[in-house]
Scaffold this active site. Structure first.
Site, PDB file in Angstrom:
ATOM      1  N   PHE A 178      -5.517   5.798  -0.132  1.00 48.00           N
ATOM      2  CA  PHE A 178      -4.623   4.638  -0.124  1.00 48.00           C
ATOM      3  C   PHE A 178      -4.739   3.885  -1.450  1.00 48.00           C
ATOM      4  O   PHE A 178      -5.850   3.632  -1.928  1.00 48.00           O
ATOM      5  CB  PHE A 178      -4.998   3.658   0.992  1.00 48.00           C
ATOM      6  CG  PHE A 178      -4.615   4.093   2.372  1.00 48.00           C
ATOM      7  CD1 PHE A 178      -3.339   3.840   2.868  1.00 48.00           C
ATOM      8  CD2 PHE A 178      -5.529   4.750   3.176  1.00 48.00           C
ATOM      9  CE1 PHE A 178      -2.989   4.230   4.155  1.00 48.00           C
ATOM     10  CE2 PHE A 178      -5.190   5.139   4.455  1.00 48.00           C
ATOM     11  CZ  PHE A 178      -3.915   4.886   4.949  1.00 48.00           C
ATOM     12  N   TYR A 227       0.822  -1.200   0.000  1.00 50.40           N
ATOM     13  CA  TYR A 227       0.000   0.000   0.000  1.00 50.40           C
ATOM     14  C   TYR A 227       0.862   1.259   0.000  1.00 50.40           C
ATOM     15  O   TYR A 227       2.036   1.240   0.359  1.00 50.40           O
ATOM     16  CB  TYR A 227      -0.904   0.026   1.241  1.00 50.40           C
ATOM     17  CG  TYR A 227      -0.133   0.202   2.531  1.00 50.40           C
ATOM     18  CD1 TYR A 227       0.115   1.468   3.066  1.00 50.40           C
ATOM     19  CD2 TYR A 227       0.376  -0.904   3.213  1.00 50.40           C
ATOM     20  CE1 TYR A 227       0.836   1.634   4.234  1.00 50.40           C
ATOM     21  CE2 TYR A 227       1.095  -0.751   4.377  1.00 50.40           C
ATOM     22  CZ  TYR A 227       1.326   0.520   4.891  1.00 50.40           C
ATOM     23  OH  TYR A 227       2.053   0.670   6.041  1.00 50.40           O
ATOM     24  N   TYR A 256      -8.500   8.380  10.930  1.00 56.66           N
ATOM     25  CA  TYR A 256      -7.919   8.714  12.230  1.00 56.66           C
ATOM     26  C   TYR A 256      -8.703   9.805  12.948  1.00 56.66           C
ATOM     27  O   TYR A 256      -8.213  10.375  13.930  1.00 56.66           O
ATOM     28  CB  TYR A 256      -6.458   9.124  12.048  1.00 56.66           C
ATOM     29  CG  TYR A 256      -5.577   7.953  11.663  1.00 56.66           C
ATOM     30  CD1 TYR A 256      -5.081   7.095  12.621  1.00 56.66           C
ATOM     31  CD2 TYR A 256      -5.290   7.695  10.326  1.00 56.66           C
ATOM     32  CE1 TYR A 256      -4.300   6.003  12.279  1.00 56.66           C
ATOM     33  CE2 TYR A 256      -4.506   6.609   9.958  1.00 56.66           C
ATOM     34  CZ  TYR A 256      -4.013   5.763  10.943  1.00 56.66           C
ATOM     35  OH  TYR A 256      -3.247   4.679  10.591  1.00 56.66           O
ATOM     36  N   ILE A 285      -7.703   0.739  10.706  1.00 58.29           N
ATOM     37  CA  ILE A 285      -8.748   1.761  10.735  1.00 58.29           C
ATOM     38  C   ILE A 285     -10.012   1.237  10.050  1.00 58.29           C
ATOM     39  O   ILE A 285      -9.948   0.375   9.165  1.00 58.29           O
ATOM     40  CB  ILE A 285      -8.270   3.068  10.057  1.00 58.29           C
ATOM     41  CG1 ILE A 285      -7.827   2.815   8.619  1.00 58.29           C
ATOM     42  CG2 ILE A 285      -7.162   3.719  10.870  1.00 58.29           C
ATOM     43  CD1 ILE A 285      -7.435   4.091   7.870  1.00 58.29           C
ATOM     44  N   PHE A 318       2.435   9.709   3.480  1.00 57.86           N
ATOM     45  CA  PHE A 318       2.748   9.595   4.901  1.00 57.86           C
ATOM     46  C   PHE A 318       3.152   8.182   5.307  1.00 57.86           C
ATOM     47  O   PHE A 318       3.709   7.976   6.388  1.00 57.86           O
ATOM     48  CB  PHE A 318       1.576  10.075   5.768  1.00 57.86           C
ATOM     49  CG  PHE A 318       0.280   9.335   5.530  1.00 57.86           C
ATOM     50  CD1 PHE A 318       0.034   8.122   6.136  1.00 57.86           C
ATOM     51  CD2 PHE A 318      -0.684   9.876   4.696  1.00 57.86           C
ATOM     52  CE1 PHE A 318      -1.156   7.437   5.920  1.00 57.86           C
ATOM     53  CE2 PHE A 318      -1.884   9.211   4.478  1.00 57.86           C
ATOM     54  CZ  PHE A 318      -2.113   7.989   5.085  1.00 57.86           C
ATOM     55  N   ASP A 319       2.890   7.202   4.440  1.00 58.09           N
ATOM     56  CA  ASP A 319       3.287   5.823   4.756  1.00 58.09           C
ATOM     57  C   ASP A 319       3.238   5.012   3.467  1.00 58.09           C
ATOM     58  O   ASP A 319       2.346   5.209   2.637  1.00 58.09           O
ATOM     59  CB  ASP A 319       2.350   5.229   5.804  1.00 58.09           C
ATOM     60  CG  ASP A 319       2.872   3.901   6.365  1.00 58.09           C
ATOM     61  OD1 ASP A 319       4.065   3.586   6.133  1.00 58.09           O
ATOM     62  OD2 ASP A 319       2.099   3.190   7.028  1.00 58.09           O
TER      63      ASP A 319
END
Length: 246
Positions: free
Chosen positions: A238, A167, A221, A195, A177-178
């Site tokens: 995502f 991902y 979040y 989540i 961010f990731d």
């Protein structure tokens, strides 16, 4: 006739004088701006980081400045802020009591946070409203949006299953961010341990599927976000590839 001629000459001279005056005002304004810039530069002291006291002082400034900016207090008058610091350190009489100062600071921070939250919520809602009508985007009852990039033929996971995925997570401005893709290592976790937006989407996917998920903050979040990388009220994007259901 002679009077009219004199009047025309006077009008011409006046117009010329007015034009010269405007040019002079413009020149003086330019000089004032230049002088103000020079004064500002002269007021900024040189920092000698080889001196231990200056180094510590600068570091305190960096930490406090970053904290203030991160909480939205980016409209402070820094000159007044420095005067207040000097008043405290030099033992001078304060213009407000420490108790009053703390109460004012908290009120200001709360007002700033409420303003930023309202803006973030509005931007999130606007993004999702515009995104849902784009080609290929589907919306579930919960508000989750997704787009199928590639379709697999494997099985779908249950909430208790463990899955292996690749991902990349982004904010709506494109900031990553990731990313397991960037790390070069797929992630493995239980479907019900992430989540809500992920938990919902993964159960609809099949092994081999690659989807783009658009997750509202309520399914991500939430109001708090996940500092420092995910701000409050963030809609998350995502790109997810379901590689294996374990």
């Amino acid at each position: 006739m002679r009077f009219l001629f004199c009047l025309l000459i006077s009008s011409t001279v006046f117009a010329q004088s007015k034009k010269d005056l405007q040019a002079e005002i413009s020149r003086l304004q330019s000089q004032v701006a230049s002088l103000n810039a020079e004064i500002k530069e002269l007021k900024t002291p040189e920092v000698n980081l080889s001196d231990s006291t200056e180094q510590v002082s600068y570091c305190f400034g960096v930490v406090l400045g970053k904290n203030f900016k991160d909480t939205g207090l980016d409209s402070l008058n820094l000159d007044v802020f420095v005067i207040a610091m000097q008043d405290v350190f030099n033992g001078r009489e304060l213009k407000v009591s420490p108790v009053e100062a703390e109460a004012t600071m908290h009120r200001s921070m709360q007002a700033t946070m409420m303003k930023r939250s309202a803006i973030a919520k509005a931007e999130s809602a606007k993004f999702l409203e515009e995104n849902k009508i784009k080609e290929g985007v589907k919306t579930t009852a919960s508000g989750l949006q997704y787009k199928i990039l590639e379709q697999g033929k494997g099985k779908s996971p249950t909430p208790a299953d463990r899955v292996t995925v690749h991902y990349t997570g982004k904010l709506t401005d494109g900031t990553i961010f990731d990313s397991s893709v960037q790390r070069g290592q797929p992630a493995t976790f239980r479907v019900n341990q992430v989540i809500p937006g992920w938990t919902e989407a993964l159960q609809m996917m099949k092994e081999g599927d690659k989807w783009i998920l658009y997750i509202p903050y309520a399914l991500g979040y939430g109001e708090r976000g996940s500092p420092p990388s995910i701000p409050p009220f963030s809609t998350l994007i995502f790109e997810v590839e379901l590689m294996k259901v374990n």
